[in-house]
Design a protein around this motif. Structure first.
Motif, short mmCIF file in Angstrom:
data_model
loop_
_atom_site.label_atom_id
_atom_site.label_comp_id
_atom_site.label_asym_id
_atom_site.label_seq_id
_atom_site.Cartn_x
_atom_site.Cartn_y
_atom_site.Cartn_z
N ARG A 269 36.38 38.64 66.04
CA ARG A 269 35.95 38.90 67.98
C ARG A 269 34.34 37.75 67.87
N ILE A 270 34.08 37.60 66.84
CA ILE A 270 32.93 36.47 66.56
C ILE A 270 33.61 34.94 67.24
N HIS A 271 34.55 34.80 66.67
CA HIS A 271 35.54 33.90 66.30
C HIS A 271 36.09 33.73 67.74
N HIS A 272 36.50 34.13 68.57
CA HIS A 272 37.53 34.29 69.83
C HIS A 272 35.29 33.72 71.20
N THR A 325 25.94 36.61 71.04
CA THR A 325 27.29 36.39 70.02
C THR A 325 26.72 35.94 68.55
N LEU A 326 25.37 34.99 68.88
CA LEU A 326 24.64 34.53 66.80
C LEU A 326 24.31 36.18 66.69
N LYS A 327 23.64 36.62 67.54
CA LYS A 327 22.80 38.10 66.69
C LYS A 327 24.02 38.82 66.40
N MET A 331 23.87 40.58 62.43
CA MET A 331 23.45 41.52 62.04
C MET A 331 25.35 42.06 60.60
N MET A 332 26.48 41.13 61.98
CA MET A 332 27.11 41.52 61.16
C MET A 332 26.40 40.83 59.04
N ASP A 333 26.50 40.01 59.47
CA ASP A 333 25.85 39.90 58.05
C ASP A 333 25.04 40.37 57.25
N THR A 334 23.78 40.81 57.61
CA THR A 334 22.83 41.14 57.01
C THR A 334 23.03 42.95 57.60
N VAL A 335 23.33 43.57 58.33
CA VAL A 335 23.51 45.14 58.22
C VAL A 335 25.51 45.71 58.33
N GLY A 336 26.08 44.61 58.40
CA GLY A 336 27.51 45.53 58.14
C GLY A 336 28.20 45.40 59.60
N ASN A 337 29.70 45.37 59.50
CA ASN A 337 29.93 45.23 60.89
C ASN A 337 30.24 46.67 61.60
N LYS A 338 29.51 47.88 60.72
CA LYS A 338 29.35 48.98 61.10
C LYS A 338 28.38 49.39 61.77
N VAL A 339 27.56 48.85 61.57
CA VAL A 339 26.22 49.16 62.39
C VAL A 339 25.86 48.05 63.53
N ILE A 344 28.61 43.85 68.67
CA ILE A 344 29.98 42.95 68.40
C ILE A 344 30.87 43.76 69.02
N ALA A 345 31.00 44.54 70.26
CA ALA A 345 31.68 45.27 71.56
C ALA A 345 31.19 44.38 72.26
N MET A 346 29.60 43.98 72.51
CA MET A 346 28.76 43.41 74.17
C MET A 346 29.98 42.23 74.07
N ILE A 347 29.80 41.34 73.24
CA ILE A 347 30.12 39.92 72.84
C ILE A 347 31.86 40.22 73.57
N LYS A 348 31.97 40.93 73.19
CA LYS A 348 33.92 40.82 73.62
C LYS A 348 33.50 41.01 75.64
N VAL A 349 32.64 41.83 75.73
CA VAL A 349 32.53 42.00 76.75
C VAL A 349 32.00 40.90 77.74
N VAL A 350 31.18 40.54 77.44
CA VAL A 350 30.46 39.24 77.55
C VAL A 350 31.14 38.35 77.98
#
Length: 418
Positions: A269-272, A325-327, A331-339, A344-350
């Motif tokens: 989703r980040i890539h897309h 998206t960069l945020k 966050m994925m890098d620092t606290v993980g995908n689950k947190v 992640i859901a927001m960027i996929k909408v935005v």
């Protein structure tokens, strides 16, 4: 807050920008010419020689497998750029400015997700057989999940069966929007289906690696998007009829399909989204250039109030989408995908909605040329509109975001009724 990219990313950005200027933009017309020539010769699904040449050049310049994250590189034994999600994100934006550019750097979907999936969840035998040629760009792959018979926005509906029969699994089902299935270089499918329909719904599904030449696989047709078939890559409808594969080809084991999907979809989703931001950025550039070159009703389009308003809104919205998206990547890098699931859901909408809007405004400034083949805008719009479905439709992500937001105001352990 520090918004600066790492020195490594800044170096790769500059190298990518130079490559785009020297090799990608000047060859956009050649891409269309070669594809048209192949079509005229009855060979529309033939890989383009142009891309093969550019891939060699990208490899020679060290601009190859830039997507490959640190943990995946370690798991695969193959060292790409070794970037974090946040470091790779701005590179995806640059590549996204031209729809076929990502392939030149071996960074295009669905191969990136498939390579990460195999590296993280595949056995050593699977990695030896499929990962190395994918990483080296010798073959391509497909991801078979969505089905025409069910509402695949609810992935628990997926009804393709993967049934154990001795030392094999037997696969039966119909898939579509299987990106890359039409490409003759596609040599392997990662396929999702039900191994146990009676299990709890989120452990019914499994993923399995299926060689593309396995008997029983039929490519029914390429599925078009607004009349575009995306050749020579394509999005296929695929029929699996008694397709037998060894039991060793199952990823992680039965019932682990959703677990794998979640591990796969976050980075994807980040890539897309960053590629979409790249498309929107280019659409804004084209809009400005056109507005400064055309006169209507006695003044430049750039002097018309409606055009200025759209340009201003586009600038604001692109920058907001990029920062969000960069945020999410950070966050994925620092606290993980689950947190980071809400982000992640927001960027996929935005991002897809932002890209659709900006590209639409750019088409409006171009008039008839904007919806023709004379600009990249029409195809860019078709791609952006499609990505409001891919990796989950807007409605699913909005429902999840709302649920998580409302949960902040519920008593502990209390859940919203369905």
């Amino acid at each position: 807050m520090d918004f600066a990219y790492s020195a490594k990313t800044q170096d790769l950005q500059q190298r990518l920008l130079r490559f785009m200027d020297a090799h990608i933009y000047p060859n956009e017309a050649e891409f269309q010419r070669e594809l048209a020539a192949n079509t005229a010769a009855g060979q529309r699904w033939t890989p383009l020689k142009l891309l093969a040449r550019l891939k060699d050049e990208a490899q020679a310049q060290g601009l190859w497998n830039l997507f490959l994250p640190v943990d995946t590189a370690e798991a695969s034994g193959y060292h790409g750029a070794g970037l974090t999600n946040a470091e790779y994100a701005p590179l995806a934006e640059i590549m996204g400015r031209v729809f076929w550019a990502s392939e030149v750097f071996n960074c295009s979907a669905p191969d990136t997700g498939n390579m990460e999936t195999i590296a993280r969840y595949g056995s050593e035998a699977i990695k030896a057989r499929w990962l190395k040629p994918l990483l080296e760009g010798e073959i391509r792959s497909a991801f078979a999940m969505t089905e025409p018979e069910v509402a695949s926005s609810d992935a628990t509906n997926i009804c393709t069966r993967i049934e154990r029969d001795g030392d094999h699994y037997v696969i039966n089902g119909r898939k579509w929007w299987t990106s890359g299935a039409n490409d003759p270089r596609c040599k392997v499918f990662i396929t999702m289906g039900k191994t146990d329909p009676d299990a709890p719904k989120h452990v019914q599904q499994s993923m399995i690696v299926v060689p593309a030449d396995t008997p029983g696989i039929t490519i029914v047709r390429p599925v078009q998007v607004f009349g575009y078939d995306d050749a020579p890559h394509g999005h296929g409808e695929v029929l699996f009829e008694n397709v037998r594969v060894p039991v060793e080809n199952i990823l992680l084991g039965e019932g682990r399909g959703f677990e794998i999907a979640q591990g796969r979809l976050g980075p994807g989703r980040i890539h897309h989204c960053m590629r979409l931001i790249g498309q929107a950025e280019r659409a804004l550039e084209l809009m400005c250039q056109r507005a400064l070159s055309r006169t209507a009703f006695g003044k430049l389009l750039a002097q018309q109030g409606v055009t200025q308003e759209r340009i201003a809104n586009a600038r604001c919205q692109i920058d907001m989408a990029r920062l969000l998206t960069l945020k999410a990547a950070w966050m994925m890098d620092t606290v993980g995908n689950k947190v980071a699931k809400t982000e992640i859901a927001m960027i996929k909408v935005v991002a897809p909605n932002l890209a659709c809007q900006v590209i639409d405004w750019a088409m409006q400034v171009y008039g008839g040329a904007g919806v023709s083949e004379d600009t990249p805008l029409a195809f860019a719009y078709a791609n952006a509109r499609t990505l409001r479905f891919a990796d989950g439709p807007d409605e699913v992500h909005r429902a999840a975001i709302a649920k998580w937001e409302l949960a902040k105001w519920l008593p502990p352990k209390e859940r919203l009724p369905r």
